[in-house]
Design a protein around this motif. Structure first.
Motif, short mmCIF file in Angstrom:
data_model
loop_
_atom_site.label_atom_id
_atom_site.label_comp_id
_atom_site.label_asym_id
_atom_site.label_seq_id
_atom_site.Cartn_x
_atom_site.Cartn_y
_atom_site.Cartn_z
N ILE A 74 27.27 28.24 71.91
CA ILE A 74 28.49 27.33 71.72
C ILE A 74 28.95 27.62 70.50
O ILE A 74 28.23 27.85 69.51
N GLY A 75 30.06 27.71 70.61
CA GLY A 75 30.76 27.93 69.41
C GLY A 75 32.13 27.56 69.38
O GLY A 75 32.87 26.88 70.18
N ARG A 76 33.15 28.13 68.38
CA ARG A 76 34.48 28.06 68.06
C ARG A 76 35.15 29.34 68.44
O ARG A 76 34.82 30.36 68.11
N ILE A 77 36.29 29.12 69.72
CA ILE A 77 37.13 30.30 69.90
C ILE A 77 38.02 30.38 68.79
O ILE A 77 38.68 29.54 68.24
N VAL A 78 38.09 31.65 68.12
CA VAL A 78 38.91 32.04 66.69
C VAL A 78 40.01 32.93 66.92
O VAL A 78 40.74 32.88 66.16
N ALA A 79 39.95 33.81 68.08
CA ALA A 79 41.01 34.84 68.35
C ALA A 79 40.87 35.19 69.59
O ALA A 79 39.94 35.32 70.41
N HIS A 80 42.15 35.57 70.24
CA HIS A 80 42.38 36.24 71.19
C HIS A 80 42.23 37.83 71.05
O HIS A 80 42.95 38.11 70.38
N LEU A 81 41.58 38.50 71.75
CA LEU A 81 41.19 39.84 71.52
C LEU A 81 41.97 41.16 72.44
O LEU A 81 42.01 42.11 72.11
N GLY A 82 42.63 40.41 73.39
CA GLY A 82 43.32 41.18 74.39
C GLY A 82 42.91 41.05 75.82
O GLY A 82 42.17 40.32 76.38
N GLU A 83 44.00 41.42 76.55
CA GLU A 83 43.66 41.78 78.11
C GLU A 83 43.40 43.25 78.38
O GLU A 83 44.38 43.93 78.02
N TYR A 84 42.35 43.40 79.17
CA TYR A 84 42.44 44.79 79.64
C TYR A 84 42.09 45.01 81.25
O TYR A 84 41.20 44.26 81.83
N GLU A 85 42.63 46.08 81.59
CA GLU A 85 42.71 46.25 83.25
C GLU A 85 41.18 47.03 83.47
O GLU A 85 41.00 48.00 82.71
N HIS A 86 40.68 46.81 84.39
CA HIS A 86 39.48 47.37 84.91
C HIS A 86 39.46 47.74 86.06
O HIS A 86 39.96 47.19 87.19
N LYS A 87 39.21 49.12 86.35
CA LYS A 87 38.93 49.88 87.91
C LYS A 87 40.44 49.77 88.42
O LYS A 87 40.55 49.06 89.37
N MET A 88 41.07 50.35 88.17
CA MET A 88 42.59 50.69 88.98
C MET A 88 42.24 51.11 90.63
O MET A 88 41.54 52.03 90.52
N ASN A 89 42.82 50.37 91.29
CA ASN A 89 42.86 50.79 92.71
C ASN A 89 44.08 51.87 93.13
O ASN A 89 45.20 51.64 92.91
N LYS A 90 43.51 53.15 93.18
CA LYS A 90 44.43 54.17 93.28
C LYS A 90 45.55 53.76 94.42
O LYS A 90 46.74 54.50 94.44
#
Length: 149
Positions: A74-90
């Protein structure tokens, strides 16, 4: 916090077919440590806590909930670290998932948590965590957290 983990995907959010996944890089700032959990799918693999973003919560709430369910932190959210795409459907050009990561400063570790029978949790130094996590999207999130300096 709930004493049981949410299950199923009927309330999870998708964007053009990509599953939206929220998670945390749970840190101990003073000790320069990262809390990782054992993968529920791959024996011996360590991962950041994460899971499906559901339609009744914000991204931050989903990330905090998943961190509680999987790691008992349990804690405090302090930063947004980004959005990352995973396993692209060719074929479609759409990623299988989009991971949204936040940094959480851990304030408390509970002795009992929803997935304690399914997962081990362990503190790693920042450098060990970077070397241990095999998923590219998770390494990218770690590289953005405040411990990188």
């Amino acid at each position: 916090m709930q004493s049981t983990a949410r299950e199923g995907r009927h309330n999870q959010l998708y964007d053009h077919g990509a599953r939206l996944v929220a998670g945390c890089v749970p840190i101990d700032k003073q000790g320069r440590r990262v809390l990782l959990v054992a993968s529920s799918k791959h024996d011996g693999e360590w991962v950041l806590p994460k899971g499906g973003w559901e339609n009744d919560e914000t991204q931050e709430e989903a990330a905090a909930r998943e961190t509680w369910e999987e790691a008992g932190a349990i804690g405090r959210i302090v930063a947004h670290l980004g959005e990352y795409e995973h396993k692209m459907n060719k074929r479609t050009g759409v990623p299988e998932s989009v991971f949204i990561f936040f940094e959480m400063e851990v304030q408390r570790i509970e002795a009992k948590w929803p997935e304690m029978k399914k997962r081990e949790r362990r503190w790693f130094s920042y450098e060990e965590a970077l070397a241990t996590v095999s998923k590219k999207v998770m390494r990218k999130a770690l590289e953005q957290c405040s411990l990188r300096q």
